[in-house]
Design a protein around this motif. Structure first.
Motif, short mmCIF file in Angstrom:
data_model
loop_
_atom_site.label_atom_id
_atom_site.label_comp_id
_atom_site.label_asym_id
_atom_site.label_seq_id
_atom_site.Cartn_x
_atom_site.Cartn_y
_atom_site.Cartn_z
N VAL A 78 -16.60 18.78 -25.28
CA VAL A 78 -15.33 18.11 -25.54
C VAL A 78 -15.01 18.28 -27.03
N GLN A 131 -7.18 20.92 -29.76
CA GLN A 131 -6.38 21.46 -28.66
C GLN A 131 -7.10 22.57 -27.90
N ILE A 168 -13.14 21.32 -22.82
CA ILE A 168 -11.80 20.75 -22.84
C ILE A 168 -11.47 20.31 -24.27
N VAL A 208 -9.46 17.25 -26.40
CA VAL A 208 -8.83 15.93 -26.40
C VAL A 208 -8.39 15.67 -27.84
N TRP A 211 -0.24 8.95 -17.14
CA TRP A 211 -0.11 10.19 -17.89
C TRP A 211 1.23 10.85 -17.58
N GLY A 263 -0.73 20.75 -20.84
CA GLY A 263 -1.68 19.66 -21.00
C GLY A 263 -1.12 18.38 -20.43
N THR A 279 -5.37 6.16 -22.42
CA THR A 279 -6.75 5.76 -22.16
C THR A 279 -6.98 4.26 -22.36
N VAL A 316 -4.62 15.84 -23.73
CA VAL A 316 -5.71 16.51 -23.03
C VAL A 316 -5.26 17.91 -22.62
N SER A 317 -6.09 18.91 -22.88
CA SER A 317 -5.78 20.25 -22.40
C SER A 317 -7.06 21.01 -22.08
N ALA A 323 -10.26 17.52 -16.15
CA ALA A 323 -10.29 17.17 -17.57
C ALA A 323 -9.75 15.76 -17.80
N THR A 324 -8.71 15.42 -17.07
CA THR A 324 -8.14 14.07 -17.18
C THR A 324 -9.14 13.03 -16.70
N THR A 372 -11.95 12.64 -19.26
CA THR A 372 -11.50 11.91 -20.45
C THR A 372 -11.48 10.42 -20.18
#
Length: 217
Positions: free
Chosen positions: A102, A106, A129, A131, A150, A161, A166, A175-176, A186-187, A190
């Motif tokens: 992580v 980007q 990923i 964040v 989101w 992304g 959060t 997030v991407s 990835a979401t 996170t």
């Protein structure tokens, strides 16, 4: 990493972005590593930190640092060329291989669709990923106020992304995908890494360690 001119660096991003693979990533990783770099004010001194957390307890199981001098200028969009050499040195000191990386930055949410997380993912061959704390490129509608809400981050008609809440009532994160991951997973990851705070525990741990390493260098 070789020394690049600005033009060569952008050209390399354009070349390498086609190698990024977006595909389902690990849904139940055992370990997740956070990566971060600290800079000395008024100097080219940098320190990189990698902290590996147990994904269940979110407690550190391994960590490594590296310090040195950045040889590439501070240019938005080209941070990887400034940070990656020291990050890779720190990663090379780990005695375990994390399931997921992580990055505090980007991935595809980048003008060239090749941010730091993409570069790290290609260099290591590990699912990665990004964040990020702030918007770099793209537009979005403000997500809802509840944790887990989101909205898509869009640039030139392409979803690059997600803007993810959060913490309720707190600024979202961006997030991407970096490499060997997909945006849905990835979401989810996170959110799993942010049980108490806005930023992932991986990022918080790596940030603290990189600052300590910089002071000790």
């Amino acid at each position: 990493m070789a020394q690049w001119t600005l033009e060569e660096a952008v050209a390399l991003q354009k070349e390498l972005r086609h190698r990024v693979e977006v595909r389902p990533g690990p849904t139940s990783p055992r370990t997740v590593a956070g990566l971060d770099v600290a800079y000395a004010e008024g100097s080219d001194r940098v320190a990189a930190a990698v902290v590996v957390l147990d994904s269940t307890s979110l407690l550190p199981v391994r960590q490594a640092t590296a310090a040195g001098l950045a040889t590439f200028p501070y240019v938005p969009g080209l941070f990887a060329f400034r940070e990656l050499p020291t990050l890779l040195e720190a990663l090379g000191k780990l005695t375990v291989t994390p399931d997921v990386l992580v990055c505090d930055g980007q991935g595809l949410a980048h003008p060239e669709r090749f941010g730091l997380a993409c570069h790290v993912g290609l260099e290591t061959g590990l699912p990665t990923i990004g964040v990020a704390k702030t918007l770099f490129v793209g537009t979005y509608d403000e997500p809802g106020d509840h944790r887990g809400d989101w909205s898509p981050l869009v640039d030139d008609g392409e979803v690059i992304g997600r803007v993810l809440r959060t913490r309720a009532g707190v600024k979202p994160v961006f997030v991407s995908v970096g490499h060997l991951y997909d945006l849905d997973t990835a979401t989810e990851l996170t959110l799993a890494l942010t049980p108490k705070y806005r930023l992932p525990e991986t990022t918080r741990a790596a940030d603290q360690l990189s600052r300590l390493a910089l002071r000790a260098s």
